[in-house]
Design a protein around this motif. Sequence first.
Motif, PDB file in Angstrom:
ATOM      1  N   GLU A 217      -6.383 -14.977 -10.123  1.00  0.00           N
ATOM      2  CA  GLU A 217      -6.470 -13.830  -9.225  1.00  0.00           C
ATOM      3  C   GLU A 217      -5.874 -12.638  -9.961  1.00  0.00           C
ATOM      4  O   GLU A 217      -4.743 -12.693 -10.437  1.00  0.00           O
ATOM      5  CB  GLU A 217      -5.688 -14.100  -7.952  1.00  0.00           C
ATOM      6  N   ILE A 219      -4.611  -9.824  -9.088  1.00  0.00           N
ATOM      7  CA  ILE A 219      -3.346  -9.272  -8.602  1.00  0.00           C
ATOM      8  C   ILE A 219      -2.188 -10.196  -8.953  1.00  0.00           C
ATOM      9  O   ILE A 219      -1.070  -9.745  -9.176  1.00  0.00           O
ATOM     10  CB  ILE A 219      -3.406  -9.021  -7.081  1.00  0.00           C
ATOM     11  N   GLN A 220      -2.448 -11.505  -9.044  1.00  0.00           N
ATOM     12  CA  GLN A 220      -1.394 -12.439  -9.415  1.00  0.00           C
ATOM     13  C   GLN A 220      -0.980 -12.249 -10.866  1.00  0.00           C
ATOM     14  O   GLN A 220       0.156 -12.505 -11.242  1.00  0.00           O
ATOM     15  CB  GLN A 220      -1.858 -13.891  -9.205  1.00  0.00           C
ATOM     16  N   THR A 222      -0.906  -9.358 -12.504  1.00  0.00           N
ATOM     17  CA  THR A 222      -0.350  -8.053 -12.833  1.00  0.00           C
ATOM     18  C   THR A 222       1.170  -8.136 -12.852  1.00  0.00           C
ATOM     19  O   THR A 222       1.861  -7.423 -12.160  1.00  0.00           O
ATOM     20  CB  THR A 222      -0.803  -6.986 -11.829  1.00  0.00           C
ATOM     21  N   THR A 223       1.678  -9.045 -13.659  1.00  0.00           N
ATOM     22  CA  THR A 223       3.128  -9.211 -13.776  1.00  0.00           C
ATOM     23  C   THR A 223       3.478  -9.243 -15.248  1.00  0.00           C
ATOM     24  O   THR A 223       3.102  -8.364 -15.993  1.00  0.00           O
ATOM     25  CB  THR A 223       3.576 -10.508 -13.054  1.00  0.00           C
ATOM     26  N   GLU A 226       0.679  -8.950 -18.042  1.00  0.00           N
ATOM     27  CA  GLU A 226       0.062  -7.641 -18.172  1.00  0.00           C
ATOM     28  C   GLU A 226       0.836  -6.779 -19.159  1.00  0.00           C
ATOM     29  O   GLU A 226       0.265  -6.037 -19.941  1.00  0.00           O
ATOM     30  CB  GLU A 226       0.020  -6.966 -16.801  1.00  0.00           C
ATOM     31  N   ALA A 246     -11.553  -9.863  -7.838  1.00  0.00           N
ATOM     32  CA  ALA A 246     -11.040  -8.557  -7.468  1.00  0.00           C
ATOM     33  C   ALA A 246     -12.195  -7.652  -7.092  1.00  0.00           C
ATOM     34  O   ALA A 246     -13.354  -8.034  -7.172  1.00  0.00           O
ATOM     35  CB  ALA A 246     -10.268  -7.952  -8.635  1.00  0.00           C
ATOM     36  N   GLY A 250      -9.788  -5.471 -10.493  1.00  0.00           N
ATOM     37  CA  GLY A 250      -8.443  -5.841 -10.880  1.00  0.00           C
ATOM     38  C   GLY A 250      -8.284  -6.133 -12.352  1.00  0.00           C
ATOM     39  O   GLY A 250      -7.233  -5.881 -12.931  1.00  0.00           O
ATOM     40  N   GLY A 347       3.339  -5.555  -5.862  1.00  0.00           N
ATOM     41  CA  GLY A 347       1.945  -5.364  -5.519  1.00  0.00           C
ATOM     42  C   GLY A 347       1.335  -4.186  -6.234  1.00  0.00           C
ATOM     43  O   GLY A 347       1.959  -3.535  -7.085  1.00  0.00           O
ATOM     44  N   ARG A 348       0.097  -3.904  -5.877  1.00  0.00           N
ATOM     45  CA  ARG A 348      -0.658  -2.813  -6.486  1.00  0.00           C
ATOM     46  C   ARG A 348      -1.508  -2.157  -5.408  1.00  0.00           C
ATOM     47  O   ARG A 348      -2.184  -2.839  -4.637  1.00  0.00           O
ATOM     48  CB  ARG A 348      -1.540  -3.362  -7.614  1.00  0.00           C
ATOM     49  N   LEU A 351      -2.161  -3.501  -1.645  1.00  0.00           N
ATOM     50  CA  LEU A 351      -1.982  -4.950  -1.610  1.00  0.00           C
ATOM     51  C   LEU A 351      -0.543  -5.214  -2.031  1.00  0.00           C
ATOM     52  O   LEU A 351      -0.222  -5.260  -3.219  1.00  0.00           O
ATOM     53  CB  LEU A 351      -2.972  -5.635  -2.559  1.00  0.00           C
ATOM     54  N   THR A 397      -1.744  -5.733   3.678  1.00  0.00           N
ATOM     55  CA  THR A 397      -3.075  -5.525   3.094  1.00  0.00           C
ATOM     56  C   THR A 397      -3.950  -4.748   4.082  1.00  0.00           C
ATOM     57  O   THR A 397      -4.941  -5.273   4.590  1.00  0.00           O
ATOM     58  CB  THR A 397      -3.737  -6.870   2.754  1.00  0.00           C
TER      59      THR A 397
END
Length: 421
Positions: A217, A219-220, A222-223, A226, A246, A250, A347-348, A351, A397
């Motif tokens: 995922e 968004i998962q 983006t830690t 990234e 996404a 994403g 989050g981003r 979200l 969300t």
Amino acid sequence: MPPFDYTPPPYTGPSADEILRKRQQFLNPAVLHFFKKPLNLVDGKMQYLFDENGRRYLDAFGGIATVSCGHCHPEVVDAIVNQSKRLQHSTILYLNPAIAEFAEALASKFPGDLKVVFFTNSGTEANELALMMARLYTGSHDVISIRNGYHGNAAATMAATAQSGYKFNVVQTGVHHAQNPDQYRGIFGSDGPKYARDVDDIITYGTSGQVAGFISEAIQSTTALERQGGFALLTRSNQVLLALAAIFWGFEAHGVVPDIVTMAKGIGNGIPLGAVVTTPEIAKVLACRNYYNTYGGNPVCTAAGLAVLKVIEKEKLQQNAFNVGLYLKQRLNSLKDKYEVIGDVRGRGLLVGVELVTDRQLKTPAKVETLRVMEHMKEMGVLIGKGGLFGNVFRITPPLCFTKEDVDFLVDVMDYTLSKI
């Protein structure tokens, strides 16, 4: 609550108690309900929902990140109604303009050679199809997934999912779960290269050295990874496929172009609609057999999807999500400074997750407190979601039309509620 110029028509249907009784008698017993007294929601308009008594609620959950343009957005509703009046369904075996126009519009949003679209009815179906295509194209069965991810509840997607609460005791093969690059709870903190080495070790010691793909995922991810250049570590295999879920998109945050992209939820604004987008070369793997989806590409659903794309562009909802999302995180971080029970805000865009803990050092999940805050916020007119492996993360969300005034009301209500627990 911010003023809003809409009053729903009177509701004359069954009461919440009667509906709950019927659900308990006739529906799947695994269905969960939010709140001690479940809400009977009968009307919606943009970022607001209304119960059977006409009470208005600020919807900060968006049907689990599904209502992108807003509830009953007039342009999306018109597209659905107009198409329904002409033709509700035929089959993909016949020509119809709705599916062709949406496929073209969707493909135009992608970079590179991502130009072939397969339509499905849900994200689970999209991910199932993507995993099958990756395995067929590479000739490999092994897939790398990330712990704590959720990809669906069918055969392959349940195997890719890495949360015990979503996995039944059935045969699940071919998936290897890497450490979640979670800066807050991850075992390597923000050390991206260590998470990368974990994936590399899984390929070396857990597979033949050739894997079908890496599914995550967006968004998962983006830690920590990234910040270390994304998933470039997967170059050790010449035919690794990256599949990320996404919309608008994403994966762009990682500086990579995946070979397969899956999506659902927000692309239909609540209409059952999913899609897989891939390259012409990869798409050919399905041409050696008969493959089609009876309802995938349904005229009503694809007409809705095209309307959603147009609304997102026309109303500049991406930019709104970026601006309002920044403001939301700023205000939530101010609450974090004020209340020890808030362990993390992440989050981003729109979200966002807010994790509650009873001890910041031990990061002990505050499960009871999370439920209590949700209940009180509902009573004050704000609906948010709950998730996380331990059930202690608020899921915020909302529809992308959310405003800064909505943010202020949401955070003020959360502030007041936290002050009382």
